[in-house]
Motif scaffolding. Sequence first.
Motif, PDB file in Angstrom:
ATOM      1  N   GLU A  47       0.855  -1.178   0.000  1.00  0.00           N
ATOM      2  CA  GLU A  47       0.000   0.000   0.000  1.00  0.00           C
ATOM      3  C   GLU A  47       0.898   1.237   0.000  1.00  0.00           C
ATOM      4  OE1 GLU A  47      -3.217   0.101  -0.309  1.00  0.00           O
ATOM      5  OE2 GLU A  47      -3.708  -2.025  -0.008  1.00  0.00           O
ATOM      6  N   LEU A  48       0.474   2.273  -0.690  1.00  0.00           N
ATOM      7  CA  LEU A  48       1.271   3.490  -0.777  1.00  0.00           C
ATOM      8  C   LEU A  48       0.973   4.417   0.389  1.00  0.00           C
ATOM      9  CD1 LEU A  48       1.098   4.302  -4.595  1.00  0.00           C
ATOM     10  CD2 LEU A  48       2.638   2.761  -3.350  1.00  0.00           C
ATOM     11  N   PHE A 174       5.426   0.078  -8.996  1.00  0.00           N
ATOM     12  CA  PHE A 174       5.373   1.145  -7.994  1.00  0.00           C
ATOM     13  C   PHE A 174       5.000   2.476  -8.653  1.00  0.00           C
ATOM     14  CE2 PHE A 174       8.424   3.703  -5.024  1.00  0.00           C
ATOM     15  CZ  PHE A 174       7.367   4.144  -4.244  1.00  0.00           C
ATOM     16  N   ALA A 175       5.702   2.804  -9.739  1.00  0.00           N
ATOM     17  CA  ALA A 175       5.433   4.063 -10.438  1.00  0.00           C
ATOM     18  C   ALA A 175       4.030   4.085 -11.026  1.00  0.00           C
ATOM     19  CB  ALA A 175       6.475   4.272 -11.538  1.00  0.00           C
ATOM     20  N   ILE A 179       0.401   6.711  -9.944  1.00  0.00           N
ATOM     21  CA  ILE A 179      -0.455   7.439 -10.874  1.00  0.00           C
ATOM     22  C   ILE A 179      -1.875   6.883 -10.856  1.00  0.00           C
ATOM     23  CG2 ILE A 179      -0.818   8.022 -13.296  1.00  0.00           C
ATOM     24  CD1 ILE A 179       1.524   9.502 -11.911  1.00  0.00           C
ATOM     25  N   ALA A 180      -2.001   5.565 -10.739  1.00  0.00           N
ATOM     26  CA  ALA A 180      -3.323   4.930 -10.739  1.00  0.00           C
ATOM     27  C   ALA A 180      -4.197   5.450  -9.606  1.00  0.00           C
ATOM     28  CB  ALA A 180      -3.176   3.413 -10.648  1.00  0.00           C
ATOM     29  N   GLU A 181      -3.589   5.798  -8.483  1.00  0.00           N
ATOM     30  CA  GLU A 181      -4.391   6.264  -7.351  1.00  0.00           C
ATOM     31  C   GLU A 181      -4.959   7.659  -7.602  1.00  0.00           C
ATOM     32  OE1 GLU A 181      -2.527   5.489  -3.560  1.00  0.00           O
ATOM     33  OE2 GLU A 181      -2.782   3.324  -3.862  1.00  0.00           O
ATOM     34  N   TYR A 182      -4.266   8.485  -8.373  1.00  0.00           N
ATOM     35  CA  TYR A 182      -4.846   9.779  -8.758  1.00  0.00           C
ATOM     36  C   TYR A 182      -6.009   9.575  -9.721  1.00  0.00           C
ATOM     37  CZ  TYR A 182      -1.140  12.076  -6.269  1.00  0.00           C
ATOM     38  OH  TYR A 182      -0.318  12.501  -5.259  1.00  0.00           O
ATOM     39  N   ALA A 184      -7.881   6.915  -9.910  1.00  0.00           N
ATOM     40  CA  ALA A 184      -8.990   6.306  -9.167  1.00  0.00           C
ATOM     41  C   ALA A 184      -9.744   7.326  -8.332  1.00  0.00           C
ATOM     42  CB  ALA A 184      -8.459   5.179  -8.281  1.00  0.00           C
ATOM     43  N   GLU A 185      -9.044   8.366  -7.862  1.00  0.00           N
ATOM     44  CA  GLU A 185      -9.685   9.400  -7.051  1.00  0.00           C
ATOM     45  C   GLU A 185     -10.228  10.553  -7.898  1.00  0.00           C
ATOM     46  OE1 GLU A 185     -10.373   9.253  -3.882  1.00  0.00           O
ATOM     47  OE2 GLU A 185      -9.421   7.285  -3.659  1.00  0.00           O
ATOM     48  N   GLY A 186     -10.178  10.412  -9.206  1.00  0.00           N
ATOM     49  CA  GLY A 186     -10.757  11.408 -10.086  1.00  0.00           C
ATOM     50  C   GLY A 186      -9.999  12.718 -10.158  1.00  0.00           C
ATOM     51  N   VAL A 187      -8.682  12.666  -9.924  1.00  0.00           N
ATOM     52  CA  VAL A 187      -7.872  13.884  -9.963  1.00  0.00           C
ATOM     53  C   VAL A 187      -7.405  14.124 -11.394  1.00  0.00           C
ATOM     54  CG1 VAL A 187      -5.773  15.011  -9.140  1.00  0.00           C
ATOM     55  CG2 VAL A 187      -7.101  13.554  -7.595  1.00  0.00           C
ATOM     56  N   PRO A 188      -7.659  15.302 -11.950  1.00  0.00           N
ATOM     57  CA  PRO A 188      -7.201  15.567 -13.319  1.00  0.00           C
ATOM     58  C   PRO A 188      -5.689  15.685 -13.382  1.00  0.00           C
ATOM     59  CG  PRO A 188      -8.119  17.555 -12.342  1.00  0.00           C
ATOM     60  CD  PRO A 188      -8.397  16.434 -11.369  1.00  0.00           C
TER      61      PRO A 188
END
Length: 354
Positions: A47-48, A174-175, A179-182, A184-188
């Motif tokens: 987990e990050l 890891f890299a 990015i995937a978590e941004y 998934a959270e809908g961050v542009p």
Amino acid sequence: MHWAEFSIGHRGAPLRFPEHTLESYTAAARMGAGIVECDVTFTKDRELVCRHAQDDLHTTTNVVTIPELNAKCTQPFVPAVPSEGKPAQAECRTSDFTLAELKSLQGKTDDVNPMATTPEAYINAGPRPLARGTLLSHRESIRLLKALGVGFAPELKTPVVAMPYEGDYTQEDFARQMIAEYRAEGVPPEAVWPQSFRLADILFWLDQANEFGQRAALLDMDKPTPLNTSLIAMAKLKALGVNAVAAPLWKLLALDDQGHIVPSRYARNARMAGLALLAWTVERSGSLAGGGGWYYQSVAQAINNDGDMFAVIDALAREVGVVGIFSDWPATTTFYANCTGRAGPSRRPFLNIE
């Protein structure tokens, strides 16, 4: 204070609040930082989380005071032996613990007493009672910063464990996960400025997540040489797709023959090559009366009082042309940004580099 993307919270606002904690991030936003940094590393269960280094839990949390968790550390706490001049030992990594275990810890000021004979004395190194902070996963930091209305400067920390981790979790995994978590959270993408000291990470993002990679900043604190500060070297980075570099203050600043603070050769050539520049870190060297220490080494002869902080910030802004400044106490940079027209959501140079 106005919202100022020029002002970036380095680890939040760690001059007073424990770094990379809810309290530190909230303080940075309230001081007007338009961007807040989360240094990203990973736990045993992959987990990050937001920590400045994978191996700093023994200095930035209370982990060594919790026997069942201290026992899981790479190097559990061993008391100092003052009579023999032997310092205490400890090394606790995020990868030693699951996310749930890490979340049970409290953040604290990054400092220890190396000659302590008890865990409690080890983590209470300063003259004041410890401020405690709430540790965050990377996803929790995203949600918090979204709620605070600020942008994101995640740094993919170079792991201290061998990669692939446990044989199958690669650096690319890891890299990609960060990015995937941004996403998934809908961050542009235009609200995120990824960072890494590894050029390979920047190139991976450019290839695999180009809309984020276009805004990635290569962190650089290599000792300057005629080659690595040349226009040719900068142009090569630009040709690879790198659009921004982030460097320590001393690498961007120099003194001219009259002792005035001016852009370094590195900074001039980076700008000439079309690279955006970011600077780190103001408010991290204590009093400037003695020249400012490591961060100010290239301009130390021009530094003799705390007010020179603004002279340095002004040189970075007006002469070097940086698009953002990382600070351990963002209020100072925000104040400058307000006074010079670099504040406000209508001015977005940091997030919108073509």
